[in-house]
Design a protein around this motif. Structure first.
Motif, PDB file in Angstrom:
ATOM      1  N   ASP A  33       0.960  -1.220  -0.161  1.00 47.17           N
ATOM      2  CA  ASP A  33       0.125   0.119  -0.024  1.00 47.17           C
ATOM      3  C   ASP A  33       0.900   1.239  -0.028  1.00 47.17           C
ATOM      4  OD1 ASP A  33      -2.170  -1.562   0.170  1.00 47.17           O
ATOM      5  OD2 ASP A  33      -2.223  -1.722   2.194  1.00 47.17           O
ATOM      6  N   TRP A  34       0.266   2.570  -0.309  1.00 45.67           N
ATOM      7  CA  TRP A  34       1.024   3.592  -0.648  1.00 45.67           C
ATOM      8  C   TRP A  34       1.104   4.100   1.082  1.00 45.67           C
ATOM      9  CZ3 TRP A  34       3.333   5.186  -4.677  1.00 45.67           C
ATOM     10  CH2 TRP A  34       3.062   4.851  -5.919  1.00 45.67           C
ATOM     11  N   LEU A  35       2.442   4.858   1.290  1.00 44.99           N
ATOM     12  CA  LEU A  35       2.748   5.302   2.634  1.00 44.99           C
ATOM     13  C   LEU A  35       3.290   6.700   2.475  1.00 44.99           C
ATOM     14  CD1 LEU A  35       3.256   4.553   5.681  1.00 44.99           C
ATOM     15  CD2 LEU A  35       5.521   3.868   5.088  1.00 44.99           C
ATOM     16  N   ASP A  36       2.930   7.564   3.414  1.00 41.81           N
ATOM     17  CA  ASP A  36       3.070   8.983   3.470  1.00 41.81           C
ATOM     18  C   ASP A  36       4.368   9.019   4.023  1.00 41.81           C
ATOM     19  OD1 ASP A  36       2.907  11.810   2.985  1.00 41.81           O
ATOM     20  OD2 ASP A  36       2.225  11.750   4.886  1.00 41.81           O
ATOM     21  N   VAL A  37       5.357   9.774   3.501  1.00 40.85           N
ATOM     22  CA  VAL A  37       6.557   9.985   4.092  1.00 40.85           C
ATOM     23  C   VAL A  37       6.646  11.502   4.443  1.00 40.85           C
ATOM     24  CG1 VAL A  37       9.087  10.188   4.201  1.00 40.85           C
ATOM     25  CG2 VAL A  37       7.826   8.360   2.671  1.00 40.85           C
ATOM     26  N   GLN A  59      11.792  12.615  12.800  1.00 41.40           N
ATOM     27  CA  GLN A  59      11.808  11.697  14.101  1.00 41.40           C
ATOM     28  C   GLN A  59      13.117  10.590  13.668  1.00 41.40           C
ATOM     29  OE1 GLN A  59       8.141   9.932  14.014  1.00 41.40           O
ATOM     30  NE2 GLN A  59       7.246  11.321  15.479  1.00 41.40           N
ATOM     31  N   PHE A  60      13.278  10.221  12.387  1.00 43.17           N
ATOM     32  CA  PHE A  60      14.100   9.323  12.151  1.00 43.17           C
ATOM     33  C   PHE A  60      15.559  10.075  12.065  1.00 43.17           C
ATOM     34  CE2 PHE A  60      17.131   7.309   8.904  1.00 43.17           C
ATOM     35  CZ  PHE A  60      17.072   6.042   9.224  1.00 43.17           C
ATOM     36  N   GLY A  61      15.561  11.361  11.630  1.00 43.35           N
ATOM     37  CA  GLY A  61      16.883  12.025  11.950  1.00 43.35           C
ATOM     38  C   GLY A  61      17.293  12.202  13.436  1.00 43.35           C
ATOM     39  N   PHE A 116      18.460   6.047   4.168  1.00 46.63           N
ATOM     40  CA  PHE A 116      18.185   4.749   5.187  1.00 46.63           C
ATOM     41  C   PHE A 116      16.682   4.950   5.679  1.00 46.63           C
ATOM     42  CE2 PHE A 116      23.270   5.146   5.673  1.00 46.63           C
ATOM     43  CZ  PHE A 116      23.296   3.809   4.875  1.00 46.63           C
ATOM     44  N   LEU A 117      16.256   5.902   5.795  1.00 46.82           N
ATOM     45  CA  LEU A 117      14.775   5.778   6.371  1.00 46.82           C
ATOM     46  C   LEU A 117      14.206   5.092   5.258  1.00 46.82           C
ATOM     47  CD1 LEU A 117      12.384   6.576   7.732  1.00 46.82           C
ATOM     48  CD2 LEU A 117      12.519   8.962   6.436  1.00 46.82           C
ATOM     49  N   THR A 118      14.365   5.204   4.011  1.00 49.41           N
ATOM     50  CA  THR A 118      13.675   4.436   2.879  1.00 49.41           C
ATOM     51  C   THR A 118      13.733   3.011   3.148  1.00 49.41           C
ATOM     52  OG1 THR A 118      13.833   6.243   1.387  1.00 49.41           O
ATOM     53  CG2 THR A 118      13.202   4.341   0.463  1.00 49.41           C
ATOM     54  N   LYS A 131      11.142  13.044  -1.581  1.00 50.75           N
ATOM     55  CA  LYS A 131      10.943  14.319  -0.973  1.00 50.75           C
ATOM     56  C   LYS A 131       9.778  14.222   0.112  1.00 50.75           C
ATOM     57  CE  LYS A 131      11.734  16.502  -5.388  1.00 50.75           C
ATOM     58  NZ  LYS A 131      11.326  17.353  -6.556  1.00 50.75           N
ATOM     59  N   ALA A 132       9.810  15.366   0.899  1.00 51.53           N
ATOM     60  CA  ALA A 132       8.967  15.186   2.320  1.00 51.53           C
ATOM     61  C   ALA A 132       7.302  15.360   1.495  1.00 51.53           C
ATOM     62  CB  ALA A 132       9.183  16.375   3.029  1.00 51.53           C
ATOM     63  N   ASP A 133       6.539  14.508   2.302  1.00 55.83           N
ATOM     64  CA  ASP A 133       5.306  14.244   2.042  1.00 55.83           C
ATOM     65  C   ASP A 133       4.853  13.489   0.692  1.00 55.83           C
ATOM     66  OD1 ASP A 133       4.195  15.948   3.987  1.00 55.83           O
ATOM     67  OD2 ASP A 133       4.852  17.877   3.002  1.00 55.83           O
TER      68      ASP A 133
END
Length: 232
Positions: A99-103, A110-112, A142-144, A183-185
């Motif tokens: 499913d699609w997930l919003d970044v 939070q990851f940073g 690395f978040l991806t 990119k963000a969002d």
């Protein structure tokens, strides 16, 4: 002296010496002399044969050929055997689309904080808009990667891809590429293609190519080769 005369003279000499030698023998030794001579000749022949088969110092000694040992077949449990046969028919096929997930920017921040990677290209939207070629903040690569368990439904018990396995173990990634920044969002999803299935002692080892697609973008955010093991 000619060669023929030389051999004739040598033969006569040997014959004369032999006659004289026989004359001085006792009757008992003379009786067994023929047997002694035959044994001596045979022993000399065996010595020559032995020397012939023994390599000289400068000769190359070839080692005996090594016969490779065949690996023992792996005994698989019925559940593993059934899944192995099923997956063999799906190699090269897409086996999962998540499913699609919003970044979101909040997720990136939070990851940073957890990884202590607070570079402005990730966490400062205003500066990124002014100075970044992307005109906005981007997610850590690395978040991806960290989102792969979620994107592939590996942590969702209601969407278990391998329900007959008792446990799924992440072995690692053979290859990782980030063709385009997330990119963000942005919204992302994972598309998994089955590459390889190998029986192992505890079950199966599965290799998948996973592409992290970005909604509305042609190039993927990540392409990885994932290796997992299924234990039965």
């Amino acid at each position: 002296m000619k060669v023929a005369d030389l051999f004739k003279h040598r033969g006569l000499t040997n014959s004369k010496q032999h006659s004289e030698f026989m004359h001085w023998m006792t009757p008992t030794v003379r009786e067994y002399w023929g047997e002694i001579v035959n044994k001596a000749h045979n022993r000399h022949l065996f010595t020559r044969l032995r020397d012939f088969h023994t390599p000289a110092v400068n000769d190359e000694v070839k080692p005996d050929p090594v016969v490779p040992q065949q690996p023992k077949p792996i005994e698989m449990k019925p559940e593993a055997q059934a899944l192995y046969l099923e997956l063999q028919q799906q190699i090269g096929d897409v086996i999962h689309i998540g499913d699609w997930l919003d970044v979101s920017q909040e997720r990136i921040n939070q990851f940073g904080q957890v990884t202590e990677d607070m570079q402005w290209i990730h966490t400062d939207p205003e500066r990124a808009e002014a100075e970044s070629p992307f005109k906005t903040t981007i997610a850590h690569g690395f978040l991806t990667l960290a989102l792969l368990p979620k994107l592939t439904d590996s942590v969702d018990p209601d969407k278990n891809m391998f329900p007959t396995a008792k446990m799924v173990v992440n072995i690692g990634l053979n290859q990782v590429r980030f063709p385009y920044p997330v990119k963000a969002d942005n919204r992302v999803r994972a598309v998994s293609t089955l590459s390889k299935v190998t029986p192992i002692r505890k079950g199966l080892e599965i290799e998948r190519e996973i592409k992290v697609e970005i909604e509305g973008v042609r190039r993927p955010g990540a392409v990885v080769t994932s290796v997992i093991q299924l234990h039965f």
